[in-house]
Design an enzyme around this catalytic site. Structure first.
Site, PDB file in Angstrom:
ATOM      1  N   SER A  26      15.446  20.208  -7.058  1.00  0.00           N
ATOM      2  CA  SER A  26      15.209  18.863  -7.306  1.00  0.00           C
ATOM      3  C   SER A  26      13.763  18.276  -6.895  1.00  0.00           C
ATOM      4  CB  SER A  26      16.312  17.736  -6.665  1.00  0.00           C
ATOM      5  OG  SER A  26      15.940  16.296  -6.914  1.00  0.00           O
ATOM      6  N   TYR A 168      17.310  11.240   4.223  1.00  0.00           N
ATOM      7  CA  TYR A 168      17.948  10.036   3.676  1.00  0.00           C
ATOM      8  C   TYR A 168      19.288   9.790   3.931  1.00  0.00           C
ATOM      9  CZ  TYR A 168      14.459  11.337  -0.025  1.00  0.00           C
ATOM     10  OH  TYR A 168      12.935  11.482  -0.660  1.00  0.00           O
ATOM     11  N   ARG A 216      23.308  19.291  -0.673  1.00  0.00           N
ATOM     12  CA  ARG A 216      22.022  19.619  -0.042  1.00  0.00           C
ATOM     13  C   ARG A 216      22.209  19.309   1.435  1.00  0.00           C
ATOM     14  NH1 ARG A 216      16.249  18.865  -2.362  1.00  0.00           N
ATOM     15  NH2 ARG A 216      15.131  19.777  -0.590  1.00  0.00           N
ATOM     16  N   GLU A 255      10.166  12.329   8.082  1.00  0.00           N
ATOM     17  CA  GLU A 255       9.417  11.779   9.045  1.00  0.00           C
ATOM     18  C   GLU A 255       8.940  12.887  10.127  1.00  0.00           C
ATOM     19  OE1 GLU A 255      12.645   9.148   9.613  1.00  0.00           O
ATOM     20  OE2 GLU A 255      12.651   9.291  11.722  1.00  0.00           O
ATOM     21  N   ARG A 564     -20.412   9.605   8.919  1.00  0.00           N
ATOM     22  CA  ARG A 564     -21.135   8.315   9.317  1.00  0.00           C
ATOM     23  C   ARG A 564     -20.339   7.110   9.221  1.00  0.00           C
ATOM     24  NH1 ARG A 564     -25.654   9.284   4.522  1.00  0.00           N
ATOM     25  NH2 ARG A 564     -23.662   9.554   3.544  1.00  0.00           N
ATOM     26  N   LYS A 565     -19.265   7.156   8.381  1.00  0.00           N
ATOM     27  CA  LYS A 565     -18.169   5.957   8.222  1.00  0.00           C
ATOM     28  C   LYS A 565     -17.526   5.643   9.575  1.00  0.00           C
ATOM     29  CE  LYS A 565     -16.002   7.965   4.678  1.00  0.00           C
ATOM     30  NZ  LYS A 565     -17.034   9.060   4.109  1.00  0.00           N
ATOM     31  N   TRP A 579      -1.951  14.783   6.701  1.00  0.00           N
ATOM     32  CA  TRP A 579      -1.583  14.576   8.062  1.00  0.00           C
ATOM     33  C   TRP A 579      -1.495  15.889   8.937  1.00  0.00           C
ATOM     34  CZ3 TRP A 579       3.083  16.512  10.078  1.00  0.00           C
ATOM     35  CH2 TRP A 579       3.743  17.011   9.256  1.00  0.00           C
TER      36      TRP A 579
END
Ligand code: NAP
Ligand code: SF4
Length: 682
Positions: A26, A168, A216, A255, A564-565, A579
């Site tokens: 899926s 989920y 699943r 997560e 620089r930011k 991440w």
């Protein structure tokens, strides 16, 4: 005899037979959410069915409104929706395939203000705190699963998959970290298992015996306070008794702090928990995650670790994957490089999914590579991703293509990327294009720096300039110092650098260079055990959730990553994999500094000024480094194009693609897409 006899062997489910052991897992494409996209969705699946997949699973459909992933997202809860699903099932069946609908209740992962969960505990990755379901509402939800399955059956699906993993709703019920209920759905594991078991029993009652029910199952949760292997096996056995036909594998919650699908995860890393479940049940078990080539898949089945393999992204990359494997054309497979850039990154931004290496994915009715009626002589200059894509599509359509490359090999920026530990998959794309050059008789001229006049004299009908990019060299005192190298020199020549290095620029390439320099020895992608240690995975899942202490190998050198930011470093990296890159450099204790002003480079090192976002100077520093690597972005290399363009009397079509067209957005997804679209129109 086939190279992959186990993978291609039919699987008899009693009431029906799957033609091979390949499950298209899926994947939410974005086409499921709107009725007017169902024709495109049907063609997307039909193309994969024609490509030989044994069983397809759709993206997730919620059984009720509260279970939606996004407001007004995909849902199957009414007879009115059956008609549009019939378009999908009939197209797949006409193409000789089989298809199941996935029922997914997002629970607290629902990106909606009306989401629900076992308990009112907000997830760390969504902004909305869920409402706890009442006991009555839980029973109602179970009936909605049954209704959804019945509607799927009416729509012509061959079965359903119940999404019981990835964090989920069902996983939220199964685990104490998210289930703090005191009714019959909370407390003991027996109670927490009640929801999935009741769902399966209800579905079986609704659909009868001759209908596939896949569950699943979360084989390893990779979050704290979650199931251990014993509990997973107990649930698997109970699900079998409740009427499940096939157990599919889910790995990790969304997560989780452990990456499970990005390109640096070793191939087939998470198969062992599925193998343990297979040993404890009598129904087929499907292995999943980071399986992208037939050799890996065949090994899983032939070694008895699983009965089927599930792949989702590899079928975006190549709809013909199974046919190519079956016909001994494995080296023609356009391999999924697990970059997530056009698939999951899009999905998480509520955009239609596609594929970086195959822009036709999910655009099957729009981007057509139709055979040409008038074969032209086409010159493509530059064999990076854009040039390779353009040359391949043009030649596939029947044009006579000559591909010029100044270097001694093809691949361009992908060659540099493949040197980064954990990015070895990029070599597969280069292998694919090498094969396409052969298959489509592209005249490849390596070590050839072609001049504008040569191209004009040769009488090409179309000239495509894809000469790529060169590293930007910042204008500052000392930039010519011997300590300074560009990322292209570093990766291209595999230079050995000193014990302390500053990286100027913290975009995608700065982070890649950080990973390259903070690592030594073979890439962990090649060594599952070492990878588990570094990420703290207990693959035996003796502890709850399968987590262990992380054992991080020290960086061989002190590294500074600079920009620089003043914003946090790596903010602009890809949504679903950025991440991981940030976590790796943090693990390796790379010092990340923003708000940097570059003053000069001399024998003492790199002199910088650090300021805050208001421009106030916080500190002057001299980074005593042995080397400075420039990762300050790119500039287009387009002189050839300008020369050709300057010639007003030319009688050839002239085109500019890839980084040569726009270096500011240098990114392979855009380059390959625009180059393929151009080639489709030549
Ligand atoms: P980039 O993402 O545009 O980053 C360039 C970096 O250089 C920035 O950190 C920028 O930050 C700095 N910079 C720009 N001009 C500068 C100057 N004159 N002097 C000093 N620093 C300067 O470019 P990239 O890193 O070369 O990556 C190119 C593309 O490749 C990206 O767009 C990405 O799509 C793709 N890519 C992605 C990944 C990934 O996501 N993992 C990996 C590799 C490549 P400041 O201006 O703040 O200093
Ligand atoms: Fe695979 Fe990347 Fe394509 Fe997604 S975009 S399917 S991860 S190659």
């Amino acid at each position: 005899m086939s190279q992959y006899p186990h993978l291609l062997e039919p699987l008899d489910l009693g009431f029906t037979t799957l033609k091979n052991r390949v499950l298209m897992g899926s994947m939410h494409t974005g086409l499921e959410d709107r009725p007017w996209h169902f024709n495109q969705l049907a063609e997307y699946f039909a193309e994969r069915a024609r490509g030989g997949v044994g069983l397809i699973i759709t993206g997730g459909f919620a059984p009720n409104r509260r279970g939606e992933l996004l407001p007004l997202g995909s849902r199957l809860s009414s007879l009115l929706q059956v008609g549009m699903h019939k378009k999908v099932t009939s197209r797949v069946h006409d193409a000789g395939g089989k298809i199941c609908l996935q029922i997914l209740h997002a629970g607290r992962y629902g990106y909606t203000p009306y989401n629900v969960a076992p308990s009112a505990i907000k997830s760390p990755i969504t902004p909305f705190k869920p409402k706890a379901l009442s006991t009555k509402a839980v029973y109602k939800t179970i009936t909605h699963y049954g209704r959804c399955a019945k509607l799927a059956q009416k729509s012509g699906y061959d079965g359903v998959e119940v999404m019981g993993s990835e964090g989920y709703l069902i996983t939220q019920f199964l685990n104490a970290r998210t289930n703090q209920r005191d009714d019959e759905f909370g407390g003991t594991y027996e109670n927490r298992m009640r929801l999935p078991l009741e769902i399966v029993r209800t579905i079986r009652k609704e659909v009868g015996e001759n209908f596939i029910i896949i569950f699943r199952l979360s084989m390893i949760d990779l979050v704290e306070g979650a199931s251990n292997m014993e509990e997973v096996i107990t649930l698997a056995q109970e699900l079998e008794k409740a009427g499940v036909t096939i157990l599919n594998s889910g790995i990790g919650w969304h997560e989780a702090r452990v990456p499970t699908i990005v390109t640096s995860v070793p191939r087939a890393a998470f198969v062992d928990p599925s193998a343990r479940v297979k040993a404890a049940v009598n129904i087929p078990v499907v292995a999943s995650n980071r399986i992208n080539m037939p050799d890996t898949a065949e090994e899983i089945i032939s070694s008895g670790k699983a009965d089927m393999v599930s792949m989702a992204r590899p079928f975006l990359a190549d709809s013909e994957w199974v046919n190519k494997a079956a016909q001994g054309r494995t080296d023609e497979i356009n391999t999924c490089i697990a970059c997530n850039q056009a698939c999951l990154d899009h999905t998480f931004q509520a955009k239609r999914a596609s594929c970086l290496v195959n822009p036709r994915a999910c655009h099957e009715t729009e981007l057509l590579y139709t055979p040409t009626h008038k074969a032209k002589r086409v010159a493509v200059v530059g064999a990076g991703p854009a040039g390779l894509a353009c040359a391949t599509v043009a030649a596939q359509r029947g044009h006579n293509v000559t591909l010029f490359e100044a270097r001694d090999s093809i691949g361009g920026q992908f060659t540099f990327a493949s040197k980064v530990p954990g990015k070895e998959e990029f070599l597969e794309t280069i292998r694919y294009y090498k094969k396409m050059i052969e298959v489509h008789n592209i005249d490849l001229k390596l070590n050839t720096w072609v001049a504008a006049q040569d191209l004009k004299d040769a009488g090409f009908d179309e000239i495509v300039v894809s000469t790529g990019v060169a590293p930007r060299i910042p204008n500052m005192p000392g930039i010519d110092h011997e300590k300074v190298v560009s990322y292209q020199e570093l990766l291209g020549k595999e230079l050995k650098l000193g014990k302390s290095v500053a990286i100027m620029g913290a975009g995608g390439i700065g982070f890649d260079v950080g990973e390259y320099l903070s690592h030594q020895g073979p890439s962990l992608t090649e060594n599952k055990e070492a990878w588990f240690k570094e990420w703290g995975v207990d693959i035996d899942n003796k502890t709850s959730g399968g987590l262990a202490a992380m054992e991080i190998e020290n960086s061989p050198r002190k590294l500074y990553l600079l920009q620089r930011k003043t914003s946090s470093l790596g903010r602009g990296l890809n949504k679903t994999s950025g991440w991981v890159h940030r976590a790796v450099l943090k693990m390796k204790q790379v010092e990340m500094i923003g708000g940097v002003g570059y003053n000069k480079i001399d024998d003492d090192g790199l002199h910088i000024t650090i300021s805050n976002q208001d421009g106030d100077v916080l500190e002057e520093r001299v980074l005593d480094v042995d080397h400075i690597v420039l990762c300050a972005g790119q500039i287009s290399v387009s002189e050839l194009y300008k020369e050709l363009q300057g010639n007003h009397d030319h009688n050839f079509g002239l085109h500019l693609v890839g980084g040569a067209e726009f270096a500011g957005e240098l990114d392979a997804k855009r380059a390959i897409k625009l180059a393929s679209e151009l080639a489709a129109t030549l």
